[in-house]
Structures are given as structure tokens and as C-alpha cells.
Write an enzyme that holds these catalytic residues in place. Sequence first.
Site, PDB file in Angstrom:
ATOM      1  N   LYS A   6      -0.917  -1.975  11.663  1.00  0.00           N
ATOM      2  CA  LYS A   6       0.117  -0.955  11.484  1.00  0.00           C
ATOM      3  C   LYS A   6       0.129   0.047  12.621  1.00  0.00           C
ATOM      4  O   LYS A   6       1.185   0.551  12.989  1.00  0.00           O
ATOM      5  CB  LYS A   6      -0.057  -0.234  10.144  1.00  0.00           C
ATOM      6  CG  LYS A   6       0.356  -1.090   8.964  1.00  0.00           C
ATOM      7  CD  LYS A   6       0.648  -0.273   7.727  1.00  0.00           C
ATOM      8  CE  LYS A   6       1.117  -1.164   6.599  1.00  0.00           C
ATOM      9  NZ  LYS A   6       1.255  -0.443   5.327  1.00  0.00           N
TER      10      LYS A   6
ATOM     11  N   LYS B 169       3.093 -13.054   7.963  1.00  0.00           N
ATOM     12  CA  LYS B 169       3.511 -12.771   6.590  1.00  0.00           C
ATOM     13  C   LYS B 169       5.002 -12.420   6.529  1.00  0.00           C
ATOM     14  O   LYS B 169       5.507 -11.729   7.417  1.00  0.00           O
ATOM     15  CB  LYS B 169       2.680 -11.573   6.112  1.00  0.00           C
ATOM     16  CG  LYS B 169       2.837 -11.219   4.660  1.00  0.00           C
ATOM     17  CD  LYS B 169       1.946 -10.033   4.310  1.00  0.00           C
ATOM     18  CE  LYS B 169       2.458  -9.318   3.082  1.00  0.00           C
ATOM     19  NZ  LYS B 169       1.666  -8.152   2.713  1.00  0.00           N
TER      20      LYS B 169
ATOM     21  N   LYS C 260       9.324  -7.231   5.089  1.00  0.00           N
ATOM     22  CA  LYS C 260      10.640  -6.616   4.922  1.00  0.00           C
ATOM     23  C   LYS C 260      11.113  -5.947   6.198  1.00  0.00           C
ATOM     24  O   LYS C 260      12.280  -5.670   6.365  1.00  0.00           O
ATOM     25  CB  LYS C 260      10.643  -5.625   3.766  1.00  0.00           C
ATOM     26  CG  LYS C 260       9.443  -4.719   3.679  1.00  0.00           C
ATOM     27  CD  LYS C 260       9.413  -4.049   2.298  1.00  0.00           C
ATOM     28  CE  LYS C 260       8.017  -3.633   1.918  1.00  0.00           C
ATOM     29  NZ  LYS C 260       7.859  -3.435   0.493  1.00  0.00           N
TER      30      LYS C 260
END
Length: 330
Positions: A113, A195, A198
Site C-alpha cells: 500500500k 488479486k 476494486k
Amino acid sequence: MDKKRVLSGVQSTGNLTLGNFLGAINNWVTMQEQYDCYYMIADLHSLTVRNDPNTLRENALKLIALYVAAGLDPQKNNIFVQSHVSAHSELSWILNCYTYMGELSRMTQFKDKSAKHADNINSGLFTYPVLMASDIILYQADLVPVGEDQKQHLELTRDIAERFNKIYGDTFKVPEAYITRSGAKIMGLQNPEAKMSKSATNLNDVIFLNDTPDDIVKKFKKAVTDSDNLVKYDPENKPGVSNLMQIYGAVTSKSKEEIEKEFEGQGYGTFKMAVAYAVVEKLKPIQSKYNELLSNKDYIKQIYEKGDENARKIASVTLKDVKEKVGLIV
Ligand code: TRP
């Protein structure tokens, strides 16, 4: 009551994907009879990235609607909002003081992140796993259904709980990860090495739960495979096909072997259409229930208010014990 206790949650950031659904909520539905379940909307975790405030609020309500539309019975499960139970934030501060910088620096999600949001590497992003540990051990949860990507956070949760217990005597139940057969990671359709996310920039990579049947079919038709034309589970060498099998298996409850047999001698075209239709069929009733629920905000409020109240009862007992043990006046 000696049912084992389960706790899990999903962040209320962004549009929900098929990955969120198959990787998490769909599995929870199978646990509701057997366990004492607590499912939260992890809205505090969502603050680690910048959100539009109204959208964030709306997303939390949408997530509750999705929980219920997916089949979580609000009478049998405690569905609650993390930020409505202040014990999460309080315990999180205390546990920050029992967690090492080195441990948090090793978290792969933090590294990923921070690379993604290089302009906003805030300390909430860093201590995110401590809040997650607090979410879990506040409830003395036995089991935590999570996807593969959260296993490292769960390991850290266990370490923190054990460390605290060692210093102060038995305080927290040390939780176990509960990884279900179909719960493994759902990967992107265009990039099956990562993965399904969104925040993907290529919209064909991800199926959103509110995609129309047409969109879903189109996206599966475009899904990346390989040139073998062989439906075989081999995530290493055939990540695209294996991911489609994973999705198909999760929505139909068929095993990998059954799927391989079903599509023996058939091309990817047929297989992709079968996956697309199975997903469309699975989502249809959920989408209509979801829309119906969203038009009844009062009902959603009733659901989380009841959940909040039950959650507070349990969380406050644990928090009081912790405060006493560390030496705060209670
Ligand atoms: N970090 C989890 C995720 O991104 C969400 C989460 C927050 C969670 N608190 C939790 C999951 C507690 C399980 C238990 O998926």
C-alpha cells in the site's frame, strides 16, 4: 452457550467486487448456524486512504446491504459498524504500545500500500494491523475467516495476544485463521498474477457486484488465459485458467476435479461462457435483494444498531479487563 465465536470484517472503501464476495462474505453465510458470528464494517480501516466523506458513509450502508443480500441473516449474526464501538480505537492505542516497529515494517500489505499511495504513507497505514488485532481479540474470537492476503495480519494478531497474555496472564483468546475451500484469493481477469482489486485501472480486470449480466459476460470473454486450450488447475503455469476455475468452483461448489472433467475436450470459449453464466446466476438474486434493501435505510439502521449494541457488550468487558491490567484507573 458454547458455540465458537467468529469475527471478520470488510473495509467500506470503494465498489465491491466478486473477489470480496467470494473471498469473504459468501463463506460467512455457511458459518451462521454453527458459530456465534460478529461481522463488522471496517470503516476505521477505510480512513487509511483518502475518501469522499459522503461516499464513504454511503459505502458502509451498501456493505451492510450486501452482507444481508448475500445471505447473512441479521437475526443470527451480529452485523455492526466498527466506528460505533469505541473500544476498537481504545484497545488499538493500548496494543500499539505492545507492538514493535519491526513487526509492522514486515507486513507485506503495508509495503504494497505504501508503494501504491506513495503520496500518503500515513501512520494509520502502518498501524492498520494493530487495529485489526484489536477488532479480533476484543471479542475473544476463536476463528477469523479471512482470505490468504490477511493471513500475515492474523499471525501478528496471535503474536500480540500471546505477548500480552504472557505479561499480564490470560486476557485474550489466541485466534485461528479460518480459510475456507472456496475462500482463497480471487485474482484479476486481465492480470491473474494479482488479486482482483476494486482499484484496478483496467476495468476488465474486475467484476463488480453491481455489473450487469452483459458486462459480466463481456469481461469473462476477455479474460486472459493461455494457449493450451486445456481446463486444468495449475496456478503456477496456468494462472488465468486456474483463477476462472477458482471462481467457477466458488459459485457452483464444484471441486477442481469435477470442473476439469466437465470441460474435458472443450475449448476455453465454452468454459468462459459457463463461468460467466454461473456468476450471473449467482449474483442475480443477490443484486435484486441488495437494491431492495438499499431503498430501506431504516431497516439497515435497525440491523446495525442491534449489532452495535451486542458488540459493545462484549467489547467493553475485554477493554475494562485490559485497562485494569495495564494500570489505568477504571
Ligand atoms: N483488513 C481486512 C481486509 O482488508 C479487513 C478487516 C479489518 C478484518 N478488521 C478485521 C478482517 C478483522 C478480519 C478481522 O480484508
